[in-house]
Design an enzyme around this catalytic site. Sequence first.
Site, PDB file in Angstrom:
ATOM      1  N   GLU A 149      39.580  27.732  34.617  1.00  0.00           N
ATOM      2  CA  GLU A 149      39.000  28.674  35.580  1.00  0.00           C
ATOM      3  C   GLU A 149      38.118  29.642  34.796  1.00  0.00           C
ATOM      4  OE1 GLU A 149      41.693  31.056  37.989  1.00  0.00           O
ATOM      5  OE2 GLU A 149      40.001  31.983  39.037  1.00  0.00           O
ATOM      6  N   GLU A 206      49.112  28.677  39.888  1.00  0.00           N
ATOM      7  CA  GLU A 206      48.558  29.600  38.888  1.00  0.00           C
ATOM      8  C   GLU A 206      49.554  30.737  38.648  1.00  0.00           C
ATOM      9  OE1 GLU A 206      45.122  31.909  39.930  1.00  0.00           O
ATOM     10  OE2 GLU A 206      45.540  31.773  42.073  1.00  0.00           O
ATOM     11  N   ASN A 253      34.908  31.518  40.774  1.00  0.00           N
ATOM     12  CA  ASN A 253      35.323  32.369  41.900  1.00  0.00           C
ATOM     13  C   ASN A 253      34.128  32.807  42.750  1.00  0.00           C
ATOM     14  OD1 ASN A 253      38.327  33.022  41.503  1.00  0.00           O
ATOM     15  ND2 ASN A 253      37.451  33.244  39.453  1.00  0.00           N
ATOM     16  N   ASP A 257      42.023  29.913  46.839  1.00  0.00           N
ATOM     17  CA  ASP A 257      42.598  30.740  45.774  1.00  0.00           C
ATOM     18  C   ASP A 257      43.720  31.629  46.321  1.00  0.00           C
ATOM     19  OD1 ASP A 257      42.845  31.814  43.288  1.00  0.00           O
ATOM     20  OD2 ASP A 257      40.929  32.885  43.269  1.00  0.00           O
ATOM     21  N   GLU A 291      36.283  28.402  44.181  1.00  0.00           N
ATOM     22  CA  GLU A 291      37.499  29.084  44.650  1.00  0.00           C
ATOM     23  C   GLU A 291      37.142  30.141  45.698  1.00  0.00           C
ATOM     24  OE1 GLU A 291      40.125  30.619  41.740  1.00  0.00           O
ATOM     25  OE2 GLU A 291      40.112  28.796  40.517  1.00  0.00           O
TER      26      GLU A 291
HETATM   27  P1  C2E Z   1      42.076  35.001  40.226  1.00  0.00           P
HETATM   28  O1  C2E Z   1      40.853  34.256  40.652  1.00  0.00           O
HETATM   29  O2  C2E Z   1      43.286  34.791  40.999  1.00  0.00           O
HETATM   30  O3  C2E Z   1      42.273  34.706  38.713  1.00  0.00           O
HETATM   31  C1  C2E Z   1      43.492  34.609  38.139  1.00  0.00           C
HETATM   32  C2  C2E Z   1      43.879  35.873  37.559  1.00  0.00           C
HETATM   33  O4  C2E Z   1      45.254  35.772  37.143  1.00  0.00           O
HETATM   34  C3  C2E Z   1      43.108  36.208  36.308  1.00  0.00           C
HETATM   35  O5  C2E Z   1      43.024  37.595  36.198  1.00  0.00           O
HETATM   36  C4  C2E Z   1      43.996  35.690  35.201  1.00  0.00           C
HETATM   37  O6  C2E Z   1      43.792  36.299  33.975  1.00  0.00           O
HETATM   38  C5  C2E Z   1      45.341  36.049  35.769  1.00  0.00           C
HETATM   39  N1  C2E Z   1      46.399  35.195  35.218  1.00  0.00           N
HETATM   40  C6  C2E Z   1      46.321  33.918  34.820  1.00  0.00           C
HETATM   41  N2  C2E Z   1      47.534  33.473  34.404  1.00  0.00           N
HETATM   42  C7  C2E Z   1      48.429  34.501  34.541  1.00  0.00           C
HETATM   43  C8  C2E Z   1      49.793  34.659  34.316  1.00  0.00           C
HETATM   44  O7  C2E Z   1      50.495  33.770  33.871  1.00  0.00           O
HETATM   45  N3  C2E Z   1      50.349  35.859  34.629  1.00  0.00           N
HETATM   46  C9  C2E Z   1      49.576  36.905  35.121  1.00  0.00           C
HETATM   47  N4  C2E Z   1      50.172  38.025  35.380  1.00  0.00           N
HETATM   48  N5  C2E Z   1      48.259  36.767  35.369  1.00  0.00           N
HETATM   49  C10 C2E Z   1      47.695  35.567  35.077  1.00  0.00           C
HETATM   50  P2  C2E Z   1      41.775  38.295  35.821  1.00  0.00           P
HETATM   51  O8  C2E Z   1      40.970  37.510  34.869  1.00  0.00           O
HETATM   52  O9  C2E Z   1      42.123  39.680  35.518  1.00  0.00           O
HETATM   53  O10 C2E Z   1      40.997  38.229  37.200  1.00  0.00           O
HETATM   54  C11 C2E Z   1      41.447  38.915  38.273  1.00  0.00           C
HETATM   55  C12 C2E Z   1      40.703  38.527  39.469  1.00  0.00           C
HETATM   56  O11 C2E Z   1      39.365  38.940  39.389  1.00  0.00           O
HETATM   57  C13 C2E Z   1      40.611  37.022  39.663  1.00  0.00           C
HETATM   58  O12 C2E Z   1      41.741  36.550  40.275  1.00  0.00           O
HETATM   59  C14 C2E Z   1      39.423  36.863  40.503  1.00  0.00           C
HETATM   60  O13 C2E Z   1      39.734  37.062  41.833  1.00  0.00           O
HETATM   61  C15 C2E Z   1      38.596  38.001  40.030  1.00  0.00           C
HETATM   62  N6  C2E Z   1      37.574  37.512  39.098  1.00  0.00           N
HETATM   63  C16 C2E Z   1      37.654  37.294  37.786  1.00  0.00           C
HETATM   64  N7  C2E Z   1      36.483  36.869  37.313  1.00  0.00           N
HETATM   65  C17 C2E Z   1      35.644  36.801  38.378  1.00  0.00           C
HETATM   66  C18 C2E Z   1      34.273  36.442  38.561  1.00  0.00           C
HETATM   67  O14 C2E Z   1      33.570  36.059  37.625  1.00  0.00           O
HETATM   68  N8  C2E Z   1      33.784  36.516  39.817  1.00  0.00           N
HETATM   69  C19 C2E Z   1      34.555  36.917  40.878  1.00  0.00           C
HETATM   70  N9  C2E Z   1      34.023  36.967  42.064  1.00  0.00           N
HETATM   71  N10 C2E Z   1      35.807  37.260  40.762  1.00  0.00           N
HETATM   72  C20 C2E Z   1      36.380  37.193  39.494  1.00  0.00           C
HETATM   73 MG    MG Z   2      40.451  32.448  40.976  1.00  0.00          MG
HETATM   74 MG    MG Z   3      43.892  33.423  41.872  1.00  0.00          MG
END
Ligand code: C2E
Ligand code: MG
Ligand code: MG
Length: 736
Positions: A519, A697, A577, A640, A610
């Site tokens: 991802e 996830e 995403n 998602d 997603e």
């Molecule tokens: P998401 O799409 O649900 O992405 C998964 C989030 O869960 C990611 O957080 C990831 O680092 C985190 N994660 C993965 N494995 C684990 C785990 O085992 N435990 C925990 N506690 N967390 C885990 P991240 O990278 O902080 O991203 C947060 C949200 O921000 C993402 O949720 C997504 O909705 C958004 N996001 C991140 N990058 C982008 C992007 O480039 N564009 C858009 N539109 N949204 C983004």
């Molecule tokens: Mg995602």
């Molecule tokens: Mg997610």
Amino acid sequence: MFCIGVWKKSFKRVFSLTLTGIICLLCVSMPVSAESEGNNNIVVGVPKDRCPIFYCDEETDEIVGIGVDLMREAADEAGYNVTFETVKEESLKDALDNEEYDVIMPLGSAFSSTSGKASVVSDNLFQTPFTLVTLENYELKELNELHVGMLSSLAGGAETVRQLYPDIEITFFETMNEAVKSLRSRNVDALLHNSYVWSYILQKPSYTNLVIHPTAMFSMDFRAGTLDTPEGREIIERLNDGIEAISDTERQAIILDYTSRQLYQFNLSDYLFRYGPLMIICVLLVILISFRFTLNSRTRHFEHVVKMRKLMDYDPLTEILNINGFRKRVEELLRENPDKSYVLSYNNIKNFKYINDSYGMDAGDELLRFWAECAGKNLTELDAVARIEADHFAMLRYVDDVAKLQDDTQRVIDEVSDYFGDRDNKIRVQLSAGIYVLTGDDHRNINVDRMLDCARLAEKRLQESHKEGCEFYNPEQWKTGKMIADVSGHLFEAIENGEIQVWYQPQVDYENNKVDGAEALCRWNHSKLGWISPGNFIPALEEVGLIYDLDCFVWETVCKDLHKWKEQGRIQSVSVNLSRADIMHDADIPELFRDLINKYELNPSQIHVEITETAYVDNPNLLLSMTQKFREYGFSVEMDDFGSGYSSLNMLKEVQVDRIKLDLHFLTETGDQNKGRIIIRYMVQMAQDLGMSLIAEGVENKEQAEHLQSCGCHEMQGYYFYKPMPSQDFENILTM
Ligand code: C2E
Ligand code: MG
Ligand code: MG
């Protein structure tokens, strides 16, 4: 001597006219035989358009002029009456044949009537000088060679002219205007007319460029005439008796009398010609004056409105806005600055009553003025401050620089708290403020009272807890607001500088422990704030409408990386995403994706899109059509954060997706672990029954992985396997 002579003659004429009038009156009052009246009265037919010789007196409507007076003088001398009739015929030749007139005038010499009868003329009454009129600067030729214009009523005179100048060419005109027009267009060389008439006509303002040529003058006789019959000759004889008796002095007196009068009467066109420019200037002047007047009264009105507005919108004590003015100003500011972040504070002096009681009302007023002054110092035209009531103030502040805003607020608190420092060290002014952070919704539906209520509520909470300082009504919003201030306006620079990177979190197949996807998650190493998490800056960018720009950058970077890996012989797939705001921003995202894969020579199956249920909640129809399009183009669509919201099942029912991303985090974080496991089992079952694949996830430990595996879910993503990592690190994993 001459004057006395003229006066005498005039007196004599007036006397004789009066006498004639008396006689006429007597004739009317006494029965007189027709024969005696006929013998004593001569009817003279004359034209009335030869001012000053024959013309109609506008006041009496009688025919007057030099010719009339001369004839009356002659009649007076010889003892008969003359009455004047206007000739109705076109020319005097025609008039000769009309028996209604005893004689007609003026004739230069005897000529035949229209019916061919000979005429007989009287002695000459006076010499009428005929002169030529030309345009200015016209060099006159010999008279014989000229082409002259004359009025057709002067046809008789024209015959005399032809006798005098046989080679002269004459053109006749019905009116003087036509004649002048022809002269101006140089169809004729000059116009010929009686010089007495010229002296009258040339007073017309539009004829000012015409000049008389006195040198080219010749005289014509001025006689009365009638048909050559015995009665005609008898009348002529009687006339001649009178004419003979007129002395030269009398004749000159009559001519002088008429030629020295200002006879010409201006008509409208003359006025327009002469005074036109002046009139235009006058009209312009009037318009200018009335415009100035309107402007003045408008300015006065505006000043009055401003004054009234000041009274209505300002607080007389502190001279800052009152509640009324504050409402208007805030509405104005928010409407004009829809993209700016704002906070609204409600400020209160907690111990104001005590201050009033201890130092008096005047000191209290002074303090309020001081507060307004201190608060006003830091304001820009994007802010507003008001005294709402008593010791309550409100402020709307634009959040540009969070640190500065905090410093400003602290400075006001410090200065006002110390207000009584000089007088009484023991008393400190206690201030409390409730702060409301404006949301995007507040910009869309501006309700100042609601915002004030929220800020007031926060201030009340602070009072109740007996604290000073400030309290937020919506602290999360403040965080976002702060974040917005830090990220908006800096995004493009950050992309350019490489502060924003795309990281990858591998996805594994637990059965064979192989990485079969990733991802894409973005990371921001902010120049001021250091590493900031997407959980913070993504909502901020969504709020200010910049998320689409960030995502376009992410999508393109992913495609570039996929292309690079493809070149290295590793065909990978990556999930990207899509924010809810992206979907609202651009309905053509599927086309954009198609362009990207064409550009980077990828297969659509390499991109998984997603989508979260929030996008579904915002606009289900739009989401439905967009997912359909993505799938038609060959992209895989994933749902998602399944299980994290309330509408997951609803969306699942409506929207066709290829894979469900089960959010383990939400299912296992709290509550009964056992129940969580049962829910997971049934969800896996449900996905299988619906014919969709599933990935879990947020898998953090072996136990979760094992449980998922036992339920039949092999695709997993989570810290247990890998954390999100820079692309270079992900590349290294792929080569392992
Ligand atoms: P998401 O799409 O649900 O992405 C998964 C989030 O869960 C990611 O957080 C990831 O680092 C985190 N994660 C993965 N494995 C684990 C785990 O085992 N435990 C925990 N506690 N967390 C885990 P991240 O990278 O902080 O991203 C947060 C949200 O921000 C993402 O949720 C997504 O909705 C958004 N996001 C991140 N990058 C982008 C992007 O480039 N564009 C858009 N539109 N949204 C983004
Ligand atoms: Mg995602
Ligand atoms: Mg997610």
